[in-house]
Design a protein around this motif. Structure first.
Motif, PDB file in Angstrom:
ATOM      1  N   PHE A 129      -3.807  70.344  18.975  1.00 47.91           N
ATOM      2  CA  PHE A 129      -2.264  70.001  18.902  1.00 47.91           C
ATOM      3  C   PHE A 129      -1.729  71.476  19.441  1.00 47.91           C
ATOM      4  CE2 PHE A 129      -3.714  71.794  14.872  1.00 47.91           C
ATOM      5  CZ  PHE A 129      -2.712  72.624  14.583  1.00 47.91           C
ATOM      6  N   LEU A 130      -0.297  71.369  19.625  1.00 46.94           N
ATOM      7  CA  LEU A 130       0.188  72.619  19.951  1.00 46.94           C
ATOM      8  C   LEU A 130       1.525  72.891  19.249  1.00 46.94           C
ATOM      9  CD1 LEU A 130       0.497  75.090  22.005  1.00 46.94           C
ATOM     10  CD2 LEU A 130       1.904  73.555  23.541  1.00 46.94           C
ATOM     11  N   ILE A 162       4.110  69.699  18.309  1.00 46.72           N
ATOM     12  CA  ILE A 162       4.588  69.717  16.851  1.00 46.72           C
ATOM     13  C   ILE A 162       5.861  70.616  17.130  1.00 46.72           C
ATOM     14  CG2 ILE A 162       4.326  70.066  14.601  1.00 46.72           C
ATOM     15  CD1 ILE A 162       1.469  69.794  14.973  1.00 46.72           C
ATOM     16  N   PHE A 163       7.249  70.133  16.791  1.00 49.60           N
ATOM     17  CA  PHE A 163       8.315  70.952  16.743  1.00 49.60           C
ATOM     18  C   PHE A 163       9.067  70.839  15.057  1.00 49.60           C
ATOM     19  CE2 PHE A 163       7.945  69.079  20.914  1.00 49.60           C
ATOM     20  CZ  PHE A 163       8.203  70.071  21.552  1.00 49.60           C
ATOM     21  N   GLY A 226       3.217  62.402  20.902  1.00 52.25           N
ATOM     22  CA  GLY A 226       1.862  62.232  21.072  1.00 52.25           C
ATOM     23  C   GLY A 226       1.625  62.958  22.563  1.00 52.25           C
ATOM     24  N   PRO A 227       0.323  63.209  22.944  1.00 52.52           N
ATOM     25  CA  PRO A 227      -0.339  63.729  24.205  1.00 52.52           C
ATOM     26  C   PRO A 227       0.122  63.005  25.420  1.00 52.52           C
ATOM     27  CG  PRO A 227      -1.967  63.333  22.414  1.00 52.52           C
ATOM     28  CD  PRO A 227      -0.912  62.805  21.981  1.00 52.52           C
ATOM     29  N   ALA A 228       0.267  63.795  26.441  1.00 53.03           N
ATOM     30  CA  ALA A 228       0.844  63.270  27.763  1.00 53.03           C
ATOM     31  C   ALA A 228      -0.359  62.286  28.306  1.00 53.03           C
ATOM     32  CB  ALA A 228       1.021  64.274  28.806  1.00 53.03           C
ATOM     33  N   PRO A 229      -0.018  61.049  28.723  1.00 55.00           N
ATOM     34  CA  PRO A 229      -0.872  60.148  29.136  1.00 55.00           C
ATOM     35  C   PRO A 229      -1.693  60.860  30.413  1.00 55.00           C
ATOM     36  CG  PRO A 229       1.315  59.495  30.093  1.00 55.00           C
ATOM     37  CD  PRO A 229       1.475  60.504  28.842  1.00 55.00           C
TER      38      PRO A 229
END
Length: 279
Positions: A129-130, A162-163, A226-229
């Motif tokens: 996660f970022l 995450i923001f 969510g993560p980029a595809p």
């Protein structure tokens, strides 16, 4: 022992203040805090009376030398934010860096953190996660920052994002994310964590943006994307390969053919990407 101790405090439910955190705050020579009213109220509920020193974005640089001098003379200072873990989108980083540079002992008492709690409840992949903190408040700067993140995704980043966000900016931030990342990207909005009206909505960015455009968000908010595809990374690599081929002097058609063969992609798909890149 003397030194600086970073103490995590509740993000909503005051019952989440750990016994060790309470003991640390009670025994400190002084507690450094963003807002003395917030921290003072929390400590008063636990019957703790201790000297409070304001430390926030506007005075941290000026306060740091005096605080370092106190620490080097043997003082034990505790650092808290208004809620959660210190330094995570909160003041304290400059003081910690100065303490480390001066050889002052720095410890921490772990505890609540809104970003991590929201991640574990989101249903999105927990790692990698970022954490990106707050986006710029102005529309242009926010869009530019999201495009920078998107560019990193095209280069291969696949992580849950995450923001933190202010409640009144949630609708526009979600709309900007849907534009940058795509309306279909899975996402979640966590609100008022550990409090009476805790809420966690899980859906696509487009659906969440539509919901919060009609329903005002209240309280502390965490937005997760969510993560980029996987195709996002392929798209970025494809563009890079095409740029390199064109820069080497190949025609648009030859560049597309060369890259398609190298990446094992359909020639028509690569040629369309080359055309778009040319435009």
């Amino acid at each position: 022992m003397p030194g600086l101790v970073l103490v995590a405090t509740p993000i909503g439910n005051l019952g989440d203040l750990s016994p060790r955190a309470l003991d640390t705050l009670r025994s400190a020579d002084a507690v450094l805090c963003e807002d003395t009213r917030v921290t003072g109220g929390m400590l008063a509920r636990h019957g703790v009376s201790v000297t409070l020193i304001p430390l926030h974005d506007h005075n941290e640089a000026a306060q740091a030398p005096n605080l370092i001098a106190r620490l080097k003379s043997g003082a034990r200072l505790a650092l808290v934010s208004d809620a959660g873990t210190p330094l995570v989108s909160d003041p304290g980083y400059r003081l910690v860096r100065a303490a480390i540079a001066e050889g002052v002992r720095v410890d921490a008492v772990p505890g609540p953190n809104a970003a991590v709690m929201a991640l574990t409840l989101s249903g999105l992949p927990p790692h990698p996660f970022l954490f990106l903190g707050f986006l710029p408040a102005k529309e242009g700067a926010r869009a530019a920052e999201l495009q920078r993140i998107r560019a990193v995704e095209r280069a291969g980043l696949a992580a849950t994002l995450i923001f933190y966000e202010a409640p009144h900016r949630v609708p526009e931030s979600l709309a900007a994310m849907a534009l940058a990342f795509g309306e279909a990207r899975p996402a979640a909005v966590a609100r008022e964590l550990t409090k009476l009206f805790e809420e966690l909505r899980r859906d696509t960015l487009g659906t969440l943006a539509a919901h919060y455009s009609d329903h005002a968000a209240r309280g502390e908010v965490v937005i997760l994307v969510g993560p980029a595809p996987e195709e996002a990374a392929v798209e970025g690599a494809l563009e890079d390969q095409l740029r390199a081929a064109l820069a080497a002097g190949l025609s648009l058609r030859d560049a597309a053919a060369t890259v398609a063969e190298a990446m094992g992609l359909p020639r028509k798909q690569v040629y369309q990407a080359a055309l778009a890149l040319g435009r």
